[in-house]
Design an enzyme around this catalytic site. Sequence first.
Site, PDB file in Angstrom:
ATOM      1  CE1 TYR A  25       9.920   1.429  -5.630  1.00 18.40           C
ATOM      2  CE2 TYR A  25      11.925   0.086  -6.927  1.00 18.40           C
ATOM      3  CZ  TYR A  25      10.482  -0.079  -6.365  1.00 18.40           C
ATOM      4  OH  TYR A  25       9.541  -1.113  -6.263  1.00 18.40           O
ATOM      5  NE  ARG A  85      -5.306  15.201  -9.148  1.00 17.39           N
ATOM      6  CZ  ARG A  85      -4.831  13.656  -9.337  1.00 17.39           C
ATOM      7  NH1 ARG A  85      -4.722  14.109 -11.120  1.00 17.39           N
ATOM      8  NH2 ARG A  85      -5.129  12.928  -9.124  1.00 17.39           N
ATOM      9  N   GLY A 101      -2.277   7.907  -0.097  1.00 17.45           N
ATOM     10  CA  GLY A 101      -2.104   6.916   0.949  1.00 17.45           C
ATOM     11  C   GLY A 101      -0.319   7.682   1.462  1.00 17.45           C
ATOM     12  CB  ALA A 102       2.624   7.400   0.162  1.00 13.43           C
ATOM     13  CG  ASP A 128       4.864   0.957   3.922  1.00 11.33           C
ATOM     14  OD1 ASP A 128       5.640  -0.296   3.483  1.00 11.33           O
ATOM     15  OD2 ASP A 128       4.378   0.336   3.416  1.00 11.33           O
ATOM     16  CE  LYS A 134       2.181  -1.051   1.354  1.00 13.01           C
ATOM     17  NZ  LYS A 134       3.114  -0.354   1.164  1.00 13.01           N
ATOM     18  CB  THR A 182       2.876  -4.586  -1.782  1.00 15.62           C
ATOM     19  OG1 THR A 182       2.538  -3.256  -2.624  1.00 15.62           O
ATOM     20  CG2 THR A 182       2.527  -5.747  -2.589  1.00 15.62           C
ATOM     21  CG  ASN A 239       4.963  -2.666   5.727  1.00 14.59           C
ATOM     22  OD1 ASN A 239       4.640  -2.601   7.224  1.00 14.59           O
ATOM     23  ND2 ASN A 239       5.787  -2.524   4.689  1.00 14.59           N
TER      24      ASN A 239
HETATM   25  P1  ATR Z   1      -0.474   5.802  -2.564  1.00 11.01           P
HETATM   26  O1  ATR Z   1      -0.827   4.884  -1.875  1.00 11.01           O
HETATM   27  O2  ATR Z   1       0.630   5.778  -3.454  1.00 11.01           O
HETATM   28  O3  ATR Z   1      -0.526   7.510  -2.375  1.00 11.01           O
HETATM   29  P2  ATR Z   1      -3.362   7.479  -3.906  1.00 11.01           P
HETATM   30  O4  ATR Z   1      -2.938   7.503  -2.458  1.00 11.01           O
HETATM   31  O5  ATR Z   1      -3.590   7.196  -5.305  1.00 11.01           O
HETATM   32  O6  ATR Z   1      -1.251   6.284  -3.547  1.00 11.01           O
HETATM   33  O7  ATR Z   1      -2.275   8.912  -3.994  1.00 11.01           O
HETATM   34  C1  ATR Z   1      -1.574   9.474  -5.660  1.00 11.01           C
HETATM   35  C2  ATR Z   1      -0.932  10.994  -5.069  1.00 11.01           C
HETATM   36  O8  ATR Z   1      -0.111  10.738  -6.344  1.00 11.01           O
HETATM   37  C3  ATR Z   1      -1.900  11.473  -4.536  1.00 11.01           C
HETATM   38  O9  ATR Z   1      -2.052  13.066  -4.139  1.00 11.01           O
HETATM   39  C4  ATR Z   1      -3.100  12.220  -6.228  1.00 11.01           C
HETATM   40  O10 ATR Z   1      -3.375  13.991  -6.076  1.00 11.01           O
HETATM   41  P3  ATR Z   1      -4.719  13.476  -5.769  1.00 11.01           P
HETATM   42  O11 ATR Z   1      -4.969  13.196  -4.163  1.00 11.01           O
HETATM   43  O12 ATR Z   1      -5.352  14.956  -6.062  1.00 11.01           O
HETATM   44  O13 ATR Z   1      -5.550  11.906  -6.623  1.00 11.01           O
HETATM   45  C5  ATR Z   1      -1.134  12.493  -6.924  1.00 11.01           C
HETATM   46  N1  ATR Z   1      -1.560  12.507  -8.254  1.00 11.01           N
HETATM   47  C6  ATR Z   1      -1.746  11.278  -9.002  1.00 11.01           C
HETATM   48  N2  ATR Z   1      -1.683  11.880 -10.315  1.00 11.01           N
HETATM   49  C7  ATR Z   1      -1.806  13.238  -9.976  1.00 11.01           C
HETATM   50  C8  ATR Z   1      -1.440  14.360 -11.347  1.00 11.01           C
HETATM   51  N3  ATR Z   1      -1.935  13.163 -12.260  1.00 11.01           N
HETATM   52  N4  ATR Z   1      -0.745  15.118 -10.810  1.00 11.01           N
HETATM   53  C9  ATR Z   1      -0.966  15.679  -9.462  1.00 11.01           C
HETATM   54  N5  ATR Z   1      -1.473  14.846  -8.717  1.00 11.01           N
HETATM   55  C10 ATR Z   1      -1.372  13.701  -8.977  1.00 11.01           C
END
Ligand code: ATR
Length: 298
Positions: free
Chosen positions: A242, A175, A153-154, A125, A69, A65, A90
């Site tokens: 979740y 964002r 990533g997700a 996943d 990954k 996790t 994973n």
């Molecule tokens: P994961 O592996 O869980 O996908 P990640 O790669 O860090 O984790 O992705 C987090 C996601 O949540 C991204 O889409 C991020 O947007 P950015 O690509 O702009 O960073 C989004 N996210 C996190 N905090 C946010 C916030 N305060 N407002 C809007 N989007 C947010």
Amino acid sequence: MNATTRYCAVYGHPVKHSASPAFQNAGLAALGLNWRYLAFDVPPEQLREAILGAQRMRFIGVNLTVPHKLLAVGMVDALDESARSWGAVNTIRFEARTPSGEWKPLALFPDEVPPETRSQGFNTDAGAITRSVEENLAISLRGARALLLGAGGAGRTAALKLASDGVAELFLVNRTRSKAEDVAREIRERFPATRCTLDYPSGPVDLVLNATSLGLKAGDPLPYDSARFDLSKAGAVYDMIYRPAETPLLCAAKAAGCRAANGVGMLLYQGVKALEIWTGQPAPVAVMRAALVKNVYG
Ligand code: ATR
């Protein structure tokens, strides 16, 4: 546990909140296997050694996790098609080479393990995302229109998997727009049948999927711009989060009359598939689901 017990594990950093030991051990017990599933906090700089350590100790396999990954892709001896396709590992299965030269899962060698072993990486996943979305929301993704929030990533994996499962139109919002642009480019190259738009939809959608981290913390805002999109235009809403069980997004979805589901099904199905990869037999899904829900929600 005794001297013939075999082991699986999850490696994460941190790992202490992982629900995997609870529901995987329930699954192993229901299958009547003398195996145990453990959890280890492994820092990324020790991941390679930790994988090799498990291999040397004849573990059946490990799950990975956050944050392992992507790193693990370059650390395993072989990559299954699933890991190659989604670019992340994973699940690792340890395998031994038989005298005829074939690689077989270590689960098939309860006593003597042949001397030559290797690690093979899988990704369970991606399949878990769409299995959970389709089953928990009773929708068919083929030909659907979906709004996907998040391109980390997700979000990337979800977008590509939705496209590979035949979603007709995908609206991507993130964002950081450049990340959504990268994902859209990859979809156009690999799954050109899916129309990809970097904006909110103007008409109705069958599915809204949240792959951002917004909703994890109390007081987080909604993960979409309510001035640009109205949930009454969505048939169903899936939140990959979740914990908490009901995010502000899912609360708003229910209030708007949408079918709604959280990401616990994703967690379940990635583990179900991993157990099947290790054992070669169908996993006891109902037992695993009950143990997971009890562990996460009490
Ligand atoms: P994961 O592996 O869980 O996908 P990640 O790669 O860090 O984790 O992705 C987090 C996601 O949540 C991204 O889409 C991020 O947007 P950015 O690509 O702009 O960073 C989004 N996210 C996190 N905090 C946010 C916030 N305060 N407002 C809007 N989007 C947010």
